[in-house]
Design a protein around this motif. Structure first.
Motif, PDB file in Angstrom:
ATOM      1  N   ARG A 142       0.933  -1.044  -0.210  1.00 28.36           N
ATOM      2  CA  ARG A 142      -0.399   0.181  -0.089  1.00 28.36           C
ATOM      3  C   ARG A 142       1.097   1.004  -0.226  1.00 28.36           C
ATOM      4  NH1 ARG A 142      -4.979  -1.352   4.550  1.00 28.36           N
ATOM      5  NH2 ARG A 142      -4.626   0.693   4.070  1.00 28.36           N
ATOM      6  N   VAL A 143       0.113   2.348  -0.137  1.00 22.37           N
ATOM      7  CA  VAL A 143       1.211   3.621  -0.510  1.00 22.37           C
ATOM      8  C   VAL A 143       0.071   4.268   0.382  1.00 22.37           C
ATOM      9  CG1 VAL A 143       2.393   3.483  -3.040  1.00 22.37           C
ATOM     10  CG2 VAL A 143       0.354   4.301  -2.704  1.00 22.37           C
ATOM     11  N   ASP A 144      -0.625   4.125   1.747  1.00 25.61           N
ATOM     12  CA  ASP A 144      -0.806   5.793   2.388  1.00 25.61           C
ATOM     13  C   ASP A 144      -0.675   5.547   3.341  1.00 25.61           C
ATOM     14  OD1 ASP A 144      -1.760   2.381   3.505  1.00 25.61           O
ATOM     15  OD2 ASP A 144      -3.871   3.437   2.522  1.00 25.61           O
ATOM     16  N   GLN A 145       0.150   5.127   3.537  1.00 18.67           N
ATOM     17  CA  GLN A 145       0.498   4.540   4.828  1.00 18.67           C
ATOM     18  C   GLN A 145       1.142   6.065   5.763  1.00 18.67           C
ATOM     19  OE1 GLN A 145       2.181   3.088   3.082  1.00 18.67           O
ATOM     20  NE2 GLN A 145       2.258   0.980   3.643  1.00 18.67           N
ATOM     21  N   GLU A 146       2.025   7.086   4.875  1.00 16.75           N
ATOM     22  CA  GLU A 146       1.599   8.777   5.619  1.00 16.75           C
ATOM     23  C   GLU A 146       0.487   9.559   5.451  1.00 16.75           C
ATOM     24  OE1 GLU A 146       4.417  10.780   2.467  1.00 16.75           O
ATOM     25  OE2 GLU A 146       4.367  12.699   3.534  1.00 16.75           O
ATOM     26  N   TYR A 149      -1.346   8.013   8.522  1.00 18.40           N
ATOM     27  CA  TYR A 149      -1.156   8.771   9.455  1.00 18.40           C
ATOM     28  C   TYR A 149      -1.336   9.984   9.916  1.00 18.40           C
ATOM     29  CZ  TYR A 149       2.935  10.080  12.520  1.00 18.40           C
ATOM     30  OH  TYR A 149       3.446  10.894  13.605  1.00 18.40           O
ATOM     31  N   GLY A 150      -1.755  11.031   8.900  1.00 16.49           N
ATOM     32  CA  GLY A 150      -2.014  12.716   8.737  1.00 16.49           C
ATOM     33  C   GLY A 150      -3.048  12.326   9.253  1.00 16.49           C
ATOM     34  N   THR A 151      -4.177  11.150   9.673  1.00 13.68           N
ATOM     35  CA  THR A 151      -5.593  11.143  10.151  1.00 13.68           C
ATOM     36  C   THR A 151      -5.177  11.083  11.372  1.00 13.68           C
ATOM     37  OG1 THR A 151      -6.152   9.117   9.342  1.00 13.68           O
ATOM     38  CG2 THR A 151      -5.682  10.734   7.472  1.00 13.68           C
ATOM     39  N   SER A 152      -4.735   9.965  11.470  1.00  8.28           N
ATOM     40  CA  SER A 152      -4.570  10.334  13.483  1.00  8.28           C
ATOM     41  C   SER A 152      -3.993  10.592  14.065  1.00  8.28           C
ATOM     42  CB  SER A 152      -2.584   8.775  13.599  1.00  8.28           C
ATOM     43  OG  SER A 152      -1.804   9.476  13.302  1.00  8.28           O
ATOM     44  N   LYS A 156      -1.978  14.139  13.955  1.00  8.89           N
ATOM     45  CA  LYS A 156      -2.634  15.749  14.205  1.00  8.89           C
ATOM     46  C   LYS A 156      -1.830  16.312  14.672  1.00  8.89           C
ATOM     47  CE  LYS A 156      -6.972  14.748  12.862  1.00  8.89           C
ATOM     48  NZ  LYS A 156      -8.406  14.189  13.520  1.00  8.89           N
ATOM     49  N   ARG A 157      -1.094  15.580  16.217  1.00  8.24           N
ATOM     50  CA  ARG A 157      -0.376  16.322  17.251  1.00  8.24           C
ATOM     51  C   ARG A 157       1.044  16.226  16.421  1.00  8.24           C
ATOM     52  NH1 ARG A 157      -2.946  15.743  22.488  1.00  8.24           N
ATOM     53  NH2 ARG A 157      -1.010  16.953  23.319  1.00  8.24           N
ATOM     54  N   ALA A 249      -6.587   6.021  15.903  1.00 11.80           N
ATOM     55  CA  ALA A 249      -7.895   7.060  16.593  1.00 11.80           C
ATOM     56  C   ALA A 249      -8.487   6.368  17.385  1.00 11.80           C
ATOM     57  CB  ALA A 249      -8.608   7.918  15.237  1.00 11.80           C
ATOM     58  N   PRO A 250      -8.948   7.269  18.770  1.00 10.44           N
ATOM     59  CA  PRO A 250     -10.378   5.573  19.430  1.00 10.44           C
ATOM     60  C   PRO A 250     -10.635   5.227  18.005  1.00 10.44           C
ATOM     61  CG  PRO A 250      -9.703   7.637  20.535  1.00 10.44           C
ATOM     62  CD  PRO A 250      -8.536   7.893  18.937  1.00 10.44           C
TER      63      PRO A 250
END
Ligand code: HEC
Ligand code: HEC
Ligand code: HEC
Ligand code: HEC
Ligand code: HEC
Ligand code: HEC
Ligand code: HEC
Ligand code: HEC
Ligand code: HEC
Length: 450
Positions: A142-146, A149-152, A156-157, A249-250
């Protein structure tokens, strides 16, 4: 090596042979010349190949270093990137054809030393988000890790400047990164919880955040962890199965049933059409969690149902006239009734079997009643008594039929036993008669002899 040695031995002999010509001297010299040119050719081609292989001054120089500067070279030997021919320069950039450190590690040539945490997702993403590039090496990856991750919460933090959250290298390592299905990878199913726990189970590290640090301990006590670690059941969930690999994310109230429903599809479907669905949505409470919790999910039992102390229903349904309260009690009673019937039948069939009666068929059929019990424990998630009754009733029927079969066998056995006693008595009686008759004959013979 073994093949080369005799070649040189032959050639070392050759000059001597020329000095003192023998019969085959010329042939020998020719053979030696051929061998010599063969050796030269091999040497030439292997040198040609070595110089055609890319120079890697990074590895060359760092192999001579110590400690932190040497460690990456050692660790890279077990790295999945290395196994694909990727090296230092593919991540850190710079110019690996230069021996001069200033030229090799020249920022003008794109060299990135130790990337800042904020830049790591883009650092790894320079390849992993690049579909064209990844296709060449691993088309299935897959090529969606980054992006994920940006949505987690982590991602975000991080963007907001929090350097304590997990980045790519907290979970995968930096040098010595292994394929995720390698049992030594920190994200292999049996290792994930430990990897997350390095931060999440440390009260010290998580101090200052509004969340607890008990998820790992609770998870380890759950049915899921028992299935995963004790039975090596890889279908049981660990942290990332519920939180996602990269979008950690929860799950959130709205999606909890989806999380659990990935694997527990039947309970999830039943719940969705139950009266609780709309009620729980309105109360904004997590569907399955309200009764099972999220991390410390314990083995469920019939005691969770009903109106007694351990029931989960009575935390909301307290009034005796409340339909939920009544139904909870009824469901528990129905399940209890089936258990009692199954146990009684099992006992009587065992007794008959021990007495030598043939009861394998009713014993086998009793399994259907056990299946009905298992089914009923799933169907309680409809929170409808009719649904539960639909399987309890046939289950009870089978159990009762089995019980009658057991009773019949036992009464047949007692009938046979009486018959046996009567025939035994008759045989003994006959034997006694024969004995008496023999005694009579014997004594009359003795009298005749006198
Ligand atoms: C001739 C020796 C030499 C060569 C060639 C060399 N390095 Fe280094 N490298 C060093 C030394 C010495 C240091 C530590 C001093 C410094 O940070 O400049 C270092 C430091 C580093 C660091 C850490 C920088 C930091 O910010 O902490 C990285 C990363 C690195 N090298 C990668 C590379 C890569 C990639 C290449 C090849 C393109 C390379 N090196 C080539 C000697 C070398
Ligand atoms: C998969 C990408 C990748 C490859 C390949 C790679 N590195 Fe690194 N390297 C990193 C990252 C990421 C860091 C930052 C680590 C951190 O912040 O803790 C790093 C840090 C370093 C450092 C700083 C000291 C340290 O360990 O934190 C040195 C030195 C270094 N790398 C040298 C090398 C050398 C030499 C090679 C080749 C043998 C190499 N790296 C291959 C990603 C890579
Ligand atoms: C919070 C931990 C965590 C972070 C942060 C993280 N990963 Fe992962 N990564 C995982 C887990 C867990 C898996 C999946 C393991 C499995 O499939 O069993 C995974 C899988 C992967 C895979 C294999 C393909 C796939 O998507 O399943 C790649 C490649 C990868 N990660 C790269 C990255 C990159 C690049 C970053 C940073 C942008 C990153 N990871 C950040 C935990 C993490
Ligand atoms: C130069 C491009 C490049 C960079 C930069 C890079 N990777 Fe990779 N990565 C790859 C390729 C290509 C593969 C596939 C190798 C394979 O199939 O084993 C891979 C494989 C992986 C895997 C294993 C996936 C699997 O098959 O299970 C993980 C995990 C991973 N990379 C994480 C990282 C992390 C973390 C970083 C940043 C520190 C990073 N990568 C930087 C190219 C790169
Ligand atoms: C490097 C330390 C570190 C690692 C490793 C790590 N986390 Fe985190 N995680 C954090 C920090 C710090 C936060 C921010 C806490 C907050 O949300 O207030 C966080 C937040 C979270 C949150 C959001 C919590 C909330 O309600 O805000 C989830 C979910 C989470 N992590 C799951 C995971 C999972 C699953 C793993 C392993 C695959 C993992 N984390 C690995 C440090 C880490
Ligand atoms: C069976 C699914 C499941 C597993 C396994 C799981 N979680 Fe969770 N986790 C949840 C759910 C659901 C929530 C959300 C609870 C809520 O919304 O009230 C949650 C919440 C969290 C939070 C937010 C803070 C909190 O405590 O509510 C963190 C952090 C977290 N989990 C980390 C982890 C870590 C670390 C692991 C592995 C040791 C893990 N989780 C395993 C389902 C799971
Ligand atoms: C990745 C798949 C998966 C996910 C996601 C998952 N489970 Fe499980 N669950 C399992 C497996 C596997 C078992 C072990 C079954 C066994 O004991 O044979 C299990 C067992 C259970 C049990 C005990 C069942 C029994 O008969 O003892 C309960 C209750 C449970 N899970 C509830 C949940 C809840 C609630 C969630 C969501 C927060 C959830 N599960 C998420 C796979 C999953
Ligand atoms: C209102 C409370 C409640 C809710 C909500 C609930 N359950 Fe249950 N669950 C129970 C009770 C009670 C039992 C025990 C039944 C028994 O053993 O008699 C149970 C048993 C189970 C079992 C093991 C028995 C089986 O095979 O069905 C699993 C798995 C399970 N629940 C999963 C879930 C999932 C997934 C959800 C969310 C879709 C969920 N539950 C929602 C109360 C609940
Ligand atoms: C978190 C609180 C909560 C828990 C725990 C809970 N319920 Fe409910 N239940 C509700 C609410 C709210 C309603 C909808 C309002 C109502 O009818 O009382 C409801 C409705 C019902 C209904 C439908 C009532 C009707 O009038 O048609 C049944 C049946 C029921 N619940 C059974 C159960 C059983 C059995 C359990 C335990 C396994 C249980 N509930 C646990 C909150 C809960």
């Amino acid at each position: 090596m073994n093949q080369e040695t005799p070649i040189y031995m032959n050639c070392a002999e050759a000059p001597g042979a020329l000095k003192k010509p023998r019969r085959h001297g010329q042939a020998r010299a020719l053979k030696c010349a051929v061998l010599l040119s063969l050796v030269l050719m091999i040497a030439f081609f292997s040198f040609g190949r070595a110089s055609a292989q890319k120079k890697d001054s990074c590895v060359e120089c760092h192999s001579q270093m110590e400690a932190e500067l040497l460690k990456p070279v050692e660790l890279m030997k077990n790295d999945t990137h290395n196994s694909r021919g990727l090296s230092c320069v593919d991540c850190h950039r710079g110019d690996a054809s230069q021996d001069d450190p200033m030229a090799a590690m020249d920022p003008k040539k794109g060299f990135i030393g130790k990337p800042d945490p904020e830049n790591i997702p883009a650092f790894c993403g320079s390849c992993h988000s690049n579909a064209d590039q990844m296709k060449k090496f691993a088309p299935a990856l897959r090529v969606d890790q980054e992006r994920e991750y940006g949505t987690s919460v982590h991602g975000k933090r991080l963007q907001a400047g929090d350097r304590k959250v997990a980045t790519c290298i907290s979970c995968h390592g930096n040098h010595g990164i292994r394929a995720v299905n390698d049992s030594l990878s920190p994200v292999y199913s049996l290792n994930v919880a430990e990897t997350c726990s390095r931060c999440h189970a440390s009260a010290d590290y998580m101090k200052g955040y509004a969340i607890a640090s008990d998820q790992y301990d609770k998870y380890k006590s759950s049915v899921h962890a028992k299935a995963l670690y004790e039975r090596q059941d890889l279908s049981a969930p660990t942290c990332n199965d519920c939180h996602g690999n990269h979008g950690a994310a929860p799950p959130g109230v709205a999606s909890v049933a989806n999380v659990c429903g990935q694997c527990h599809a039947r309970q999830s479907t039943l719940f969705a059409s139950s009266p609780h669905k709309t009620a729980f949505d309105a109360m904004q409470i997590g569907e399955c969690l309200e009764c099972h919790s999220n991390h410390d999910i314990l083995p469920p039992s019939d005691e969770m149902l009903g109106t007694a102390e351990k029931s989960v229903c009575t935390s909301c349904h307290t009034e005796k006239e409340d339909n939920g309260f009544v139904t909870a009690g009824e469901m528990r009673a129905r399940i209890g009734e089936l258990i009692t019937a199954i146990n009684a039948t099992n006992d009587i069939l065992n007794q008959a079997e021990r007495s030598g009666m043939e009861v394998s068929r009713p014993k086998f059929e009793l399994n259907e009643a056990r299946d009905a019990l298992t089914h009923a424990r799933v169907l309680i998630h409809s929170f409808s008594l009719d649904e539960v009754d639909r399987v309890i009733k046939p289950g009870l029927e089978i159990a009762r039929k089995g019980h009658r079969a057991g009773e019949d066998s036992l009464s047949e056995w007692s009938y046979r036993r009486k018959g046996l006693a009567a025939s035994l008595f008759f045989i003994l009686f006959l034997a006694a008669l024969v004995y008496l008759k023999l005694r009579q004959i014997e004594s009359s013979q003795r009298k005749g002899g006198e």
